[in-house]
Design a protein around this motif. Structure first.
Motif, short mmCIF file in Angstrom:
data_model
loop_
_atom_site.label_atom_id
_atom_site.label_comp_id
_atom_site.label_asym_id
_atom_site.label_seq_id
_atom_site.Cartn_x
_atom_site.Cartn_y
_atom_site.Cartn_z
N ILE A 264 0.83 -1.20 0.00
CA ILE A 264 0.00 0.00 0.00
C ILE A 264 0.87 1.25 0.00
O ILE A 264 1.78 1.39 0.82
CB ILE A 264 -0.93 0.04 1.23
CG1 ILE A 264 -1.78 -1.26 1.30
CG2 ILE A 264 -1.83 1.25 1.20
CD1 ILE A 264 -2.60 -1.38 2.57
N CYS A 265 0.59 2.13 -0.92
CA CYS A 265 1.25 3.44 -0.95
C CYS A 265 0.15 4.48 -0.83
O CYS A 265 -0.63 4.65 -1.76
CB CYS A 265 2.02 3.63 -2.26
SG CYS A 265 3.21 2.34 -2.59
N GLU A 266 0.09 5.16 0.30
CA GLU A 266 -1.02 6.06 0.57
C GLU A 266 -0.59 7.52 0.41
O GLU A 266 0.12 8.07 1.24
CB GLU A 266 -1.57 5.81 1.97
CG GLU A 266 -2.21 4.43 2.12
CD GLU A 266 -2.84 4.25 3.48
OE1 GLU A 266 -3.86 3.54 3.55
OE2 GLU A 266 -2.33 4.81 4.46
N ILE B 279 4.15 4.26 3.07
CA ILE B 279 4.34 3.14 2.16
C ILE B 279 4.47 1.88 3.02
O ILE B 279 5.35 1.80 3.88
CB ILE B 279 5.58 3.30 1.28
CG1 ILE B 279 5.49 4.58 0.44
CG2 ILE B 279 5.75 2.09 0.37
CD1 ILE B 279 6.73 4.86 -0.39
N THR B 280 3.58 0.93 2.80
CA THR B 280 3.59 -0.33 3.53
C THR B 280 3.89 -1.47 2.57
O THR B 280 3.20 -1.63 1.56
CB THR B 280 2.24 -0.59 4.22
OG1 THR B 280 1.94 0.50 5.10
CG2 THR B 280 2.27 -1.88 5.02
N LEU B 281 4.92 -2.26 2.89
CA LEU B 281 5.29 -3.41 2.08
C LEU B 281 5.28 -4.65 2.95
O LEU B 281 5.90 -4.67 4.02
CB LEU B 281 6.70 -3.24 1.49
CG LEU B 281 6.91 -2.21 0.39
CD1 LEU B 281 8.38 -2.20 -0.02
CD2 LEU B 281 6.05 -2.52 -0.82
N LEU B 282 4.56 -5.68 2.48
CA LEU B 282 4.55 -6.95 3.20
C LEU B 282 4.19 -6.74 4.67
O LEU B 282 4.80 -7.32 5.57
CB LEU B 282 5.90 -7.66 3.07
CG LEU B 282 6.48 -7.75 1.65
CD1 LEU B 282 7.82 -8.47 1.66
CD2 LEU B 282 5.51 -8.46 0.72
N ASP B 283 3.20 -5.87 4.87
CA ASP B 283 2.65 -5.58 6.20
C ASP B 283 3.63 -4.87 7.13
O ASP B 283 3.46 -4.88 8.36
CB ASP B 283 2.15 -6.87 6.88
CG ASP B 283 1.07 -7.57 6.07
OD1 ASP B 283 0.22 -6.85 5.52
OD2 ASP B 283 1.10 -8.80 5.97
N LYS B 284 4.65 -4.25 6.58
CA LYS B 284 5.61 -3.49 7.37
C LYS B 284 5.85 -2.14 6.72
O LYS B 284 5.60 -1.96 5.54
CB LYS B 284 6.95 -4.24 7.49
CG LYS B 284 6.88 -5.54 8.27
CD LYS B 284 8.27 -6.17 8.37
CE LYS B 284 8.24 -7.45 9.19
NZ LYS B 284 9.60 -8.05 9.30
N ASP B 285 6.36 -1.20 7.51
CA ASP B 285 6.83 0.04 6.93
C ASP B 285 7.93 -0.28 5.92
O ASP B 285 8.77 -1.14 6.17
CB ASP B 285 7.37 0.98 8.01
CG ASP B 285 7.80 2.33 7.44
OD1 ASP B 285 6.95 3.22 7.32
OD2 ASP B 285 9.00 2.46 7.11
#
Length: 294
Positions: free
Chosen positions: A4-6, A72-78
């Motif tokens: 997710i990129c918010e 920016i969240t990658l693989l459920d992490k920052d």
């Protein structure tokens, strides 16, 4: 697993790019401002002309450039805390260690990635006839491109970022790259891929959804199934254009014969205006209409 990129924002001076205003050469600030979500098991495509922000977006996600705001969240992490072994990537205009022989690069990769699959890598090198004793700077452009993608795939990453992976390749070589990506996804339903290209036909049969980027902003997002099923191009004479319902027009363009109109309600016009010519939409025409239509 979600990527997710918010609504993150990036401003930086793009070097070595000329902007012409009033016939003067200037350097201008480029502003990237966009949000996207990549779901598990999906392949998301980014399409845009050269210089639209694709590579900048990827560098931001990979924490290679600083973002001014957003998350920016990658693989459920920052994204700054993600295990880099879980990410495979190729970036445009990033060179391999070209002074190394392929066998030396292979050993380097094997020592760098804890999950590097040496057997898989050797199998693919044999399939693509990569000479292990040859320096990479002696490889053709197509061989280097395929090798870049192979490296990204060879350590069982959970998330792939592929920036223009088919650029400069002939049709057969591009098909080989696309087949590699499909194989990667079939091995694990939780994997995800973010891929960019300005060759829209490469994305059409591969991606689950498409974002279109222009001047650092997303101007369009849709699922591939919806694009191919519900979107269409209306070919209208001047008279038809004046009489037809415009409520479902997304973009229009003046033509010698009249107008072309892009719609996401193809069935409405098929049912209510059977005399109108409706052409099947594809990514090339969509891209052209979104950028050049009114």
């Amino acid at each position: 697993m979600h990527i997710i990129c918010e609504h993150f924002s990036i401003k930086y001076v793009r070097q070595h790019v000329n902007f012409f205003k009033a016939h003067k050469k200037t350097y201008s600030h480029f502003h990237l401002d966009c949000s996207l979500e990549i779901k598990p098991g999906s392949i998301t495509g980014i399409i845009g002309k050269n210089g639209s922000g694709k590579t900048t977006l990827f560098k931001a996600i990979l924490n290679l450039i600083h973002i001014d705001s957003g998350d920016i969240t990658l693989l459920d992490k920052d994204y700054k805390d993600v295990d880099k072994n879980k990410i495979g990537c190729t970036l445009a205009n990033i060179s391999l260690c070209e002074y190394l022989k392929l066998k030396d690069l292979m050993n380097l990769l094997n020592n760098t990635y804890k999950d590097f699959d040496l057997d898989y890598f050797l199998q693919k090198c044999k399939q693509y006839q990569f000479p292990l004793d040859k320096k990479i700077n002696e490889f053709s452009t197509g061989m280097k491109t395929k090798l870049n993608v192979l490296i990204a795939l060879s350590h069982h990453a959970s998330f792939l970022i592929l920036d223009e992976p088919t650029n400069g390749l002939d049709v057969l070589a591009r098909e080989e790259i696309i087949d590699l990506i499909r194989e990667f996804m079939e091995e694990d339903e939780n994997r995800s891929v973010l891929i960019s290209s300005h060759i829209s036909s490469d994305l059409e049969g591969l991606c689950d959804d498409i974002y279109m980027i222009d001047d650092g902003k997303f101007i369009f997002h849709e699922t591939t199934d919806c694009l191919l099923d519900q979107y269409g191009l209306l070919k209208l004479t001047e008279e038809q254009f004046n009489q037809v319902d415009h409520n479902y027009f997304i973009k229009t363009r003046k033509e010698n014969y009249g107008y072309t109109a892009l719609t996401n309600q193809k069935q409405f016009y098929q049912e209510n205006y059977p005399e109108i010519i409706i052409e099947k939409n594809n990514f090339d025409t969509l891209f052209s209409m979104m950028l050049r239509g009114e």
